[in-house]
Design a protein around this motif. Sequence first.
Motif, mmCIF file in Angstrom:
data_model
loop_
_atom_site.group_PDB
_atom_site.id
_atom_site.type_symbol
_atom_site.label_atom_id
_atom_site.label_comp_id
_atom_site.label_asym_id
_atom_site.label_seq_id
_atom_site.Cartn_x
_atom_site.Cartn_y
_atom_site.Cartn_z
ATOM 1 N N UNK A 1 -8.230 5.767 -12.587
ATOM 2 C CA UNK A 1 -7.213 5.183 -11.793
ATOM 3 C C UNK A 1 -7.132 5.793 -10.444
ATOM 4 N N UNK A 2 -7.071 7.022 -10.644
ATOM 5 C CA UNK A 2 -7.024 7.937 -9.213
ATOM 6 C C UNK A 2 -8.238 7.683 -8.389
ATOM 7 N N UNK A 3 -9.275 7.608 -9.073
ATOM 8 C CA UNK A 3 -10.676 7.428 -8.555
ATOM 9 C C UNK A 3 -10.743 6.055 -7.745
ATOM 10 N N UNK A 4 -10.162 4.759 -8.337
ATOM 11 C CA UNK A 4 -10.118 3.509 -7.937
ATOM 12 C C UNK A 4 -9.045 3.550 -6.537
ATOM 13 N N UNK A 5 -8.261 4.398 -6.248
ATOM 14 C CA UNK A 5 -7.440 4.349 -5.366
ATOM 15 C C UNK A 5 -7.857 5.441 -4.253
ATOM 16 N N UNK A 6 -9.154 5.754 -4.254
ATOM 17 C CA UNK A 6 -9.785 6.904 -3.492
ATOM 18 C C UNK A 6 -9.407 6.795 -2.084
ATOM 19 N N UNK A 7 -9.237 5.399 -1.543
ATOM 20 C CA UNK A 7 -8.753 5.315 -0.107
ATOM 21 C C UNK A 7 -7.417 5.382 0.215
ATOM 22 N N UNK A 8 -6.626 5.659 -0.570
ATOM 23 C CA UNK A 8 -5.052 5.828 -0.444
ATOM 24 C C UNK A 8 -4.933 7.131 0.575
ATOM 25 N N UNK A 9 -4.268 7.031 1.560
ATOM 26 C CA UNK A 9 -4.058 8.199 2.412
ATOM 27 C C UNK A 9 -2.795 8.806 2.043
ATOM 28 N N UNK A 10 -2.362 9.862 1.344
ATOM 29 C CA UNK A 10 -1.337 10.406 0.595
ATOM 30 C C UNK A 10 -0.283 10.911 1.599
ATOM 31 N N UNK A 11 0.655 10.761 1.509
ATOM 32 C CA UNK A 11 1.846 11.114 2.470
ATOM 33 C C UNK A 11 2.387 12.502 2.191
ATOM 34 N N UNK B 1 0.754 -1.307 -0.111
ATOM 35 C CA UNK B 1 -0.136 0.029 0.172
ATOM 36 C C UNK B 1 0.877 1.090 0.112
ATOM 37 N N UNK B 2 2.289 0.919 0.782
ATOM 38 C CA UNK B 2 2.671 2.300 0.865
ATOM 39 C C UNK B 2 3.698 2.742 -0.469
ATOM 40 N N UNK B 3 3.342 1.823 -1.338
ATOM 41 C CA UNK B 3 4.138 2.076 -2.695
ATOM 42 C C UNK B 3 3.252 2.680 -3.790
ATOM 43 N N UNK B 4 1.915 2.630 -3.511
ATOM 44 C CA UNK B 4 1.075 3.144 -4.504
ATOM 45 C C UNK B 4 1.277 4.614 -4.884
#
Length: 1046
Positions: free
Chosen positions: A491-501, A462-465
């Motif tokens: 693609x950005x929408x599909x990874x909507x749950x990603x918490x950006x650092x 997950x931290x490499x996304x």
Amino acid sequence: MDVATIRTCIAATLDADADVRRTAEAQLKQAEEHAGFTEVLLDLIQNEQDTALHLPTVIYLKNRVNRAWDVSRHYPNVQPIADEEKARFRERLLPILAGSQSRVRHQLVQILQRILHFDFPERWPAFVDTTVQLLNTNDARSVLAGLQCLLALCRAYRYKSNDPDHRVDFDKITEASFPRLLTICGELVNQESEEAGEMLHIALKTYKHATWIEVCDFLREPSVNLGWCTIFLQTVSKTPPACSMQDDPPEREHHHWWKAKKWAYFNLNRLYIRHGNPDALMDKPTKIQERFAKDFAAHVAPEILKHYLQEIEKWVAKTVWLSRPALSYTIVFLDECVRPKDMWAHLQPHLPNLVAHLMFPILCLTEEDVEEFEDQPDEYLHRKLNFYEEVSAPDVSATNFLVTLTKTRRKQTFDILKFVNEVVTQYEQAPEGQKNHIGKEGALRMIGTLAPVILGKKSPIADQVEYFLVRYVFPDFTSSQGFLRARACDTVEKFEQLDFKDQNNLLTIYRHILDCMADPKLPVRVTAALALQPLIRHEIIRTSMQQGIPQIMQQLLKLANEADIDALANVMEDFVEVFAHELTPFAVALSEQLRDTYLRIVRELLENNEKRDDDEQADYLDDKSITALGVLQTIGTLILTLESTPDVLLHIEGVLMPVIQVTLENKLYDLFNEVFEIVDSCTFAAKQISPTMWQAFELIHRCFKAGAELYLEDMLPALDNFVQFGAQQLLQNREYITALFSMVSDMFNDEKVGGVDRICACKLAETMMLNLRGQIDEVVHGFVNLAMGVLNTEQVKVKSYRIHLMEVVINAIYYNPILTLQVLESMGWTNKFFSLWFSNMETFTRVHDKKLCILAIVALLGLRPDQVPASVAVGWPRLLQGIAILFSTLPTAIANREEALKDDFRLESGEYAYDDEGQWNDDEADWDADEDGGDEEADNVKDESTAYLQFLNEEAQKFETATGSQSDEELGEESVLLETVLDKVNPYQAFSGTFMKLQQEQPDFYGSLTAHLTPEQQALITTVCQQAEAMGVLEQAAAPAINGTS
């Protein structure tokens, strides 16, 4: 009946002159009512030399059979066909079917299907014997007719097979006919002609219908099952005959040989998925079922996989073309091989090639897709956004396969990601003119599909996304290829749950999305808008959007008018809710634009409906309605944000009146609920009824009277507001009161309205009696008559319906006890009702029910002894016993309501995360773990879909057991949806005041009532009075504080 006359009329229906056609059709309409009409049509089909007349003749015959073979409520005025004529018709039908040409035969089969539905087996016992005789002839036409008869028979039994008696009969038919059917298939599969393809297609479809619900014991016998599976595999592996490869690919799929292949794949898949996988069997299978599944999984399933993989190899090598259903069913079977241990062992070695050479190419855009993107963007969007609707689409199956694979054999995620990484790296390194744009788009689609797994709990990747998105996706926002820009947004929408650092990356995405919303390509603009929606969970994005939200809403509205995509309305609805404060100054303009968008969609919907026949219209209505629905929901959300601005709300009511009018006047039933919610929101937010909303009331009433009575449940919240907030206008315009009463009485007088729908009428009667107390005596009399008319004559089994009927009378007692007792006495219902009420006292479980009963009893306790009817005078002391029961259980009911409200309105934590299904365990999270050495990968994996089917099966059995019996389920607090005036009444103080007054003013009467109480009941009533006194003291103490004094 004159055959020549009928022939002349049918010929005239083909005339170019419309007047001649109308005259002929009218004559045929009259003729069909006469005895023998169907036999004359059969004569024409059998003997007419002019083949052009065969098709219109058989269509007239089909219509006559559909309308008149059996009495139907759909055709109440049609004269049924006489039994003698039916008998002669049945005798002639099959020989004529055997001798007919294809187009006529197709219509005759539909007629046969209809007759079998009503007449088999009771009135047509010889049908099976005739069918078997046809199958055993050496004449191809007769065999074809026999196949069609057997298919029709299997279809007739398909939904009857859960009935044990029908199942036994059908099993005998199967055992008698399927050995010959198998022999015929063995001959057909080795032939090449189009006629052989048609016959095989019908035969394999017959097997499909015969085994739809259950596979009979005869077909489970090892030799029989092996014979059928051999035929299916031979059909799958058969080189397509030349006649099946002549058309373009889309038309080719409709050829009989490809349909035969389709049903071969289907039957193999269903045998394994439903009956041949031991891990997927329902609970408590029989020994025969267990043995069949074990044998199938051990010996047949591996052969199926082997043949499927061979066909895929040919497809990859481009030596064979496969239809979309063939590819889809192949991948579905591969999907089913992922979980079982033994099948996984067979499948696993092939996975790298399957991912690279089957799944990946299927997920990539085709040349036709790219052309559609450029030339028909609406169609492209509809197909790509609603791809799950195409159940036979290979890309849907491929997507599902990848999800199953990575969720259940999680280490496979690494191999897929390595493959994706290779594709995107090659794209990045390739010179500008040699980049594989299609491959890059497919790779991003593939990784987007895996987003829930990649971002699952404890995911090691997950931290490499974020790095992947920045390096490989961000550049595509500005790609020269429109479909890649669209895929970047997706693609950005599909990874909507990603918490950006790095919050700067979020802002970069936001800027790119805004740019894409102004893209020249419609699919890019739409996918950008959809990608913007989930970004608002990030505070930095919400802050950035605040200044530009009016402009963004304008872009969304413009998009909604360019493409009828319902998801865009969801985006707008979210934005209206989140940015309510920023949008309030633009609310009127926004509502006008939403109105115009809605009216355009409805106008197009109505125009297109006029051009389509019934079947086409149904699909088109769904597409348009869903889009219109989203617009209405956005309007509803906008209204809810304006409760604090009544002047703006009043203006918007006028803006939205055309929306309400066009929907109700054109009976757009799919949209009724949302329109009624808009009226509800307007009236509730304003807490008053404007002249505009009274116009809406008149529309609702007209709509109800015009056939929309079954939508009373949807209308009810709005009608409650009209009564609650418009009480004064109702009393000034008593025709409105008459209109409301007529809606209630219509529900009771309409035979097609059931008890559950009448509950809504009871609720409407209640709100009228509660809000118009003392002002509507003329209709209260009618309410009591309606409710008691049912309670006195019917045994009401549905508890909720019985409670609401009683509460109509209880409300009337609270409204005016003397008037209600007079009505009950005049009809001899008094004793009946009070016995029913008090024997059911414990079923009034909700706070609302208990308060209503308490207040009604309080009203009765306020009567003088001479006002109590003699028929219930002896039982009058039971009033205090009843009120004791109610007060003893009221605290528990209040606690239950508070808990229900907590459940209903509990706020979500705000954390956005996938559920536990997406969690990685420690072994799965080890990228370098030994694949072959791990026990996890070798085990069977639980099939959630089987567990879900088992759950549904158990629930269905419970439902069947409960059908027709009295439900023991209590009415939940959530069933009281509307606020009522009772919410503000304190039942303790209401009872205490009346009880003390009774003690002071009528001591003898008081004594006679209390003498029947037990010590416990007396103590409870004393406690209630003490509690009422304490509440009064608290209210007096709180009053100065509220008024700002000390």
